[in-house]
Design an enzyme around this catalytic site. Structure first.
Site, PDB file in Angstrom:
ATOM      1  N   CYS A  93      36.609   7.988   0.449  1.00 34.17           N
ATOM      2  CA  CYS A  93      36.810   7.548  -0.943  1.00 34.17           C
ATOM      3  C   CYS A  93      37.215   8.694  -1.879  1.00 34.17           C
ATOM      4  O   CYS A  93      38.088   8.522  -2.725  1.00 34.17           O
ATOM      5  CB  CYS A  93      35.591   6.794  -1.476  1.00 34.17           C
ATOM      6  SG  CYS A  93      34.010   7.609  -1.280  1.00 34.17           S
ATOM      7  N   ASP A 135      38.749   1.837  -8.182  1.00 35.21           N
ATOM      8  CA  ASP A 135      37.759   1.913  -7.114  1.00 35.21           C
ATOM      9  C   ASP A 135      38.455   1.872  -5.749  1.00 35.21           C
ATOM     10  O   ASP A 135      39.156   0.908  -5.441  1.00 35.21           O
ATOM     11  CB  ASP A 135      36.805   0.711  -7.262  1.00 35.21           C
ATOM     12  CG  ASP A 135      35.646   0.742  -6.296  1.00 35.21           C
ATOM     13  OD1 ASP A 135      35.643   1.598  -5.394  1.00 35.21           O
ATOM     14  OD2 ASP A 135      34.735  -0.099  -6.437  1.00 35.21           O
ATOM     15  N   HIS A 194      37.023   1.562  -2.833  1.00 37.39           N
ATOM     16  CA  HIS A 194      36.188   0.947  -1.799  1.00 37.39           C
ATOM     17  C   HIS A 194      36.619  -0.461  -1.418  1.00 37.39           C
ATOM     18  O   HIS A 194      35.848  -1.419  -1.486  1.00 37.39           O
ATOM     19  CB  HIS A 194      34.719   0.949  -2.240  1.00 37.39           C
ATOM     20  CG  HIS A 194      34.165   2.312  -2.467  1.00 37.39           C
ATOM     21  ND1 HIS A 194      34.178   2.932  -3.712  1.00 37.39           N
ATOM     22  CD2 HIS A 194      33.607   3.192  -1.616  1.00 37.39           C
ATOM     23  CE1 HIS A 194      33.629   4.126  -3.600  1.00 37.39           C
ATOM     24  NE2 HIS A 194      33.271   4.315  -2.339  1.00 37.39           N
TER      25      HIS A 194
END
Length: 402
Positions: free
Chosen positions: A81, A283, A285
């Protein structure tokens, strides 16, 4: 600590709100939203704001790419990430360099050729200069085995090294040390001779030659390598110290802003702006399947833009370990950034970071980074594949033709 995308989301869903829902709570306020140096008036510019956010390149976990190092992981789910956030920050710098901050993306609209070329720098292939493969392998030289989570400073150091191999963009990457940005060192690194950046035997200092050919005796005007400036910071011990909040937000207002890398321990986000005390972020993820160039040499970019509403987090929930990013295409942009820092950051009693004119005498001498003689990107540091055996991956390794 390994994690899956779903566990991350469930763990933090009480702290993360979908941004569109959040916008609805402010239907008639005059609040300004700041996104990477641009302001949007919430009351009248909501759609413009959302399209500005969706125009940013969005890099997420991917799976089914060719194994890193030949025998390593074929997905970065659970560990990549911060590498993806570093890619997003660098991609924003390249967008500003080639297309400008005001460039906007629209679904299925033809884009300038530079846009496709930027996107191709980040594909999950070992021959792309800022791929997950290159970043993970360069991290080995920073003491991180492949599949290990990076912090903000490590990803900054990796980008600094990889940029040396990127001749197309010719970026100067400066990563500050000890919370201190040194103006003299940046100018030394970014000022180059217009006709040859690498004149044999000359240091950047030698390039300030004088010329009598123009008006009297005037200095040769050196060219400027576009600057990616990364400032890794620790804004508290276990949580962010509230004294830094205003200065941190001020950085998103600067026209040079590339946002910030940070988030939670082992959970990285790319912060691109704020509304009040809520930080807006992209983000990484989400695990998507590897996308390669098509037969016509183009990349289908639909999965590289976040078309869902972005997310937000209260600034006080931020982990104190962050890295700020700024892009200065020309020297005047850097000079302007310095004056903004003087005015907005250095006025605080407890300064978020220092900006000094001269190289501190007790530091080792500043040597601008240069491309190594041997063109390598860290892979030779890997002695064995033992450290690659215990990955928590969704997919079995899959050999793809490279």
């Amino acid at each position: 600590m390994k994690h899956t995308a779903s566990s991350v989301l469930s763990k933090y869903e009480n702290q993360i709100t979908i941004f569109a829902d959040y916008l609805e709570e402010f239907p008639d306020t005059d609040e300004l939203v700041w996104i990477l140096g641009k302001q949007h008036l919430l009351k009248t510019e909501k759609s413009k704001l959302l399209s500005d956010i969706s125009a940013r390149l969005w890099f997420t976990y991917r799976r089914k790419f060719s194994p890193i190092g030949g025998t390593g992981p074929s997905s970065d789910a659970g560990w990549g990430c911060m590498l993806r956030c570093g890619q997003m920050m660098l991609a924003q710098a390249l967008i500003c360099r080639h297309l400008g901050r005001d460039w906007n993306w629209e679904k299925q609209k033809e884009q300038p050729k530079e846009y496709q070329r930027i996107l191709q720098c980040f594909l999950d292939r070992k021959d792309c200069c800022y791929s997950i493969h290159q970043m993970a392998q360069m991290g080995v030289g920073e003491g991180k085995s492949i599949g290990e989570w990076f912090g903000p400073n490590t990803v900054a150091q990796v980008l600094k090294k990889l940029a040396l191999f990127d001749e197309w963009n010719s970026l100067a990457v400066y990563v500050s040390m000890d919370n201190t940005v040194v103006i003299e060192d940046i100018k030394k690194m970014c000022r180059v001779l217009p006709f040859s950046a690498d004149t044999a035997g000359e240091s950047p200092h030698d390039s300030f030659i004088t010329s009598n050919q123009s008006k009297g005796t005037s200095a040769f005007c050196p060219a400027w390598k576009p600057l990616l400036l990364i400032v890794p910071l620790r804004l508290g011990i276990n949580q962010i110290n509230p004294v830094y909040v205003d200065a941190f937000k001020e950085c998103f207002k600067m026209p040079q802003s590339l946002g910030a890398l940070g988030g939670k321990p082992n959970n990285a986000y790319y912060f691109i702006g704020f509304l009040g005390d809520e930080l807006i972020f992209l983000d990484p993820h989400t695990t998507q399947t590897f996308v390669d160039t098509e037969e016509n040499g183009m990349v289908d970019d639909q999965t590289f833009h976040c078309l869902q509403s972005p997310q937000q987090m209260n600034i006080l929930n931020l982990d104190p370990s962050v890295a700020l990013g700024f892009f200065c295409k020309e020297e005047k942009d850097f000079d302007n950034w310095c004056s903004l820092v003087q005015k907005e950051i250095l006025k605080e009693n407890l300064r978020m970071f220092e900006l000094v004119q001269k190289h501190p005498p007790h530091w080792p001498p500043f040597v601008p980074p240069t491309k190594p003689e041997v063109t390598t990107t860290g892979a030779e540091f890997i002695d064995s594949t033992e450290q690659l055996e215990d990955f928590d991956l969704e997919e079995d390794f899959e050999i793809l033709s490279v």
